[in-house]
Design a protein around this motif. Structure first.
Motif, PDB file in Angstrom:
ATOM      1  N   LEU B 123       0.830  -1.206   0.000  1.00 13.41           N
ATOM      2  CA  LEU B 123       0.000   0.000   0.000  1.00 13.41           C
ATOM      3  C   LEU B 123       0.862   1.253   0.000  1.00 13.41           C
ATOM      4  O   LEU B 123       1.824   1.361   0.748  1.00 13.41           O
ATOM      5  N   GLY B 124       0.492   2.212  -0.842  1.00 14.77           N
ATOM      6  CA  GLY B 124       1.120   3.529  -0.829  1.00 14.77           C
ATOM      7  C   GLY B 124       0.275   4.497  -0.025  1.00 14.77           C
ATOM      8  O   GLY B 124      -0.683   4.084   0.650  1.00 14.77           O
ATOM      9  N   PRO B 125       0.590   5.790  -0.079  1.00 14.65           N
ATOM     10  CA  PRO B 125      -0.162   6.777   0.712  1.00 14.65           C
ATOM     11  C   PRO B 125      -1.659   6.790   0.400  1.00 14.65           C
ATOM     12  O   PRO B 125      -2.468   6.988   1.300  1.00 14.65           O
ATOM     13  N   VAL B 126      -2.029   6.564  -0.872  1.00 17.41           N
ATOM     14  CA  VAL B 126      -3.448   6.668  -1.236  1.00 17.41           C
ATOM     15  C   VAL B 126      -4.273   5.581  -0.554  1.00 17.41           C
ATOM     16  O   VAL B 126      -5.323   5.857   0.043  1.00 17.41           O
ATOM     17  N   GLY B 127      -3.771   4.342  -0.615  1.00 20.72           N
ATOM     18  CA  GLY B 127      -4.520   3.243  -0.008  1.00 20.72           C
ATOM     19  C   GLY B 127      -4.638   3.399   1.494  1.00 20.72           C
ATOM     20  O   GLY B 127      -5.718   3.219   2.080  1.00 20.72           O
ATOM     21  N   LEU B 130      -7.098   6.184   2.319  1.00 23.22           N
ATOM     22  CA  LEU B 130      -8.489   5.773   2.095  1.00 23.22           C
ATOM     23  C   LEU B 130      -8.996   4.924   3.258  1.00 23.22           C
ATOM     24  O   LEU B 130     -10.051   5.210   3.844  1.00 23.22           O
ATOM     25  N   LEU B 131      -8.226   3.871   3.605  1.00 23.68           N
ATOM     26  CA  LEU B 131      -8.698   2.975   4.664  1.00 23.68           C
ATOM     27  C   LEU B 131      -8.738   3.690   6.008  1.00 23.68           C
ATOM     28  O   LEU B 131      -9.665   3.489   6.807  1.00 23.68           O
ATOM     29  N   ILE B 170      -9.108   9.552  -0.816  1.00 24.65           N
ATOM     30  CA  ILE B 170      -8.294   9.465  -2.033  1.00 24.65           C
ATOM     31  C   ILE B 170      -7.601  10.802  -2.295  1.00 24.65           C
ATOM     32  O   ILE B 170      -6.401  10.858  -2.585  1.00 24.65           O
TER      33      ILE B 170
END
Lengths: 139, 187
Positions: B123-127, B130-131, B170
């Motif tokens: 996972l990068g920053p976006v994932g 989001l979570l 996101i």
């Protein structure tokens, strides 16, 4: 720094910023949210509605047959209409007409209200008891 | 987990905490959204701290942000503060769960591990953003239900809150990525 931020196209920067697992997470979360929304939308229809004025129970209306009722709120009468197992309120005088704009409600647990008038209508299902639970603020 | 050893890292925590506090207070004054709906830009700095300095730094930035901004805004130990705290702790809990799945190698401050692109299956920053934002809103709703509202009707708002947190999660993740890419890493 601004040039470095915006020199690439949006698609390319999105592509670079996310890994496969990121995109999978975005997709799965979106599908899960759609699923949760669908379960809320597909709530069984209620077959009765509880009308309260200033948190006092006024009447329990059946949604089975179409009818009109009037409730005397703080800002004059409020018309309550039942049609096709749906219920709505029509205000004649209210600052923001939120109850009228809410429109028809039908699902189990749905609420339509004119708070300045003091009128709150809650749709209930068959199996639920008719007692209305108030939240801590209303109490 | 990387330890905080150097004064430079402590300084970075202070910078990020200050930026997060300022953003939080500016966001509170945003018109048109109301007290319940915020874009959550302040959490971008927790995310930057998480990727750049590690989990301990993210905890410090979040807690300092919530305490200081509520102290300045005069909402310390009020329901607003409890909501912020619940949301922040929910997001931190989710970040802790995601630690083994995270790829920090592009972003660490001293370039302990260097790489050019994100690992495809981590996972990068976006994932993470989001979570964490979904955990944030769910924790807030649960705490609001337990402590403030006490009426299960609050969960009828869940789909809207979830969709909002999906979108802002996101956007904040992308912002964090853009900022992280433009910070010097020593690679």
């Amino acid at each position: 720094m601004a040039r470095r931020l915006f020199s690439k196209s949006l698609y390319y920067s999105l592509h670079e910023a996310t890994s496969y697992l990121d995109r999978l997470t975005i997709l799965l979360c979106f599908m899960a949210i759609i699923g949760i929304t669908a379960t809320f939308m597909l709530q069984p229809h209620g077959n009765q509605a509880v009308v309260t004025l200033d948190n006092n129970l006024i009447n329990t209306i059946s949604l089975e047959k179409d009818a009109h009722y009037y409730v005397n709120g703080h800002l004059g009468p409020v018309r309550v209409e039942v049609k096709n197992q749906q219920i709505r309120i029509v205000e004649y005088d209210s600052p923001r007409m939120i109850g009228t704009r809410t429109g028809w409600v039908q699902h189990n647990g749905a609420i339509t209200a004119c708070l300045p008038c003091g009128v709150v209508i809650r749709v209930l299902g068959n199996q639920e008891d008719n007692s209305v639970n108030y939240d801590s603020i209303a109490r | 987990m990387s330890r905080i050893r150097q004064p430079r890292q402590v300084l970075w925590i202070a910078y990020l905490a200050a930026a997060a506090t300022g953003t939080h207070m500016l966001e509170t004054g945003l018109p048109g959204f109301g007290p319940w709906i915020k874009p959550g830009l302040a959490n971008t700095f927790s995310l930057i701290a998480l990727f750049r300095l590690g989990y301990a730094a993210a905890v410090v930035v979040t807690v300092v942000r919530i305490l200081v901004s509520s102290l300045v805004l005069g909402t310390l130990f009020s329901p607003t503060f409890m909501m912020s705290f619940a949301g922040g702790s929910g997001a931190l809990l989710m970040m802790a769960l995601l630690l083994p799945l995270m790829d920090r190698s592009q972003f660490t401050m001293n370039g302990e591990v260097c790489s050019q692109a994100l690992n495809k299956w981590l996972l990068g920053p976006v994932g993470v953003s989001l979570l964490a934002s979904i955990a944030h809103i769910v924790m807030q709703l649960v705490v609001a239900w337990l402590l403030l509202i006490g009426h299960s009707g609050i969960f009828f708002a869940l789909p809207w809150f979830l969709f909002g947190s999906w979108l802002t999660g996101i956007i904040n993740g992308l912002l964090a990525y853009m900022i992280l890419k433009n910070l010097p890493t020593g690679c």
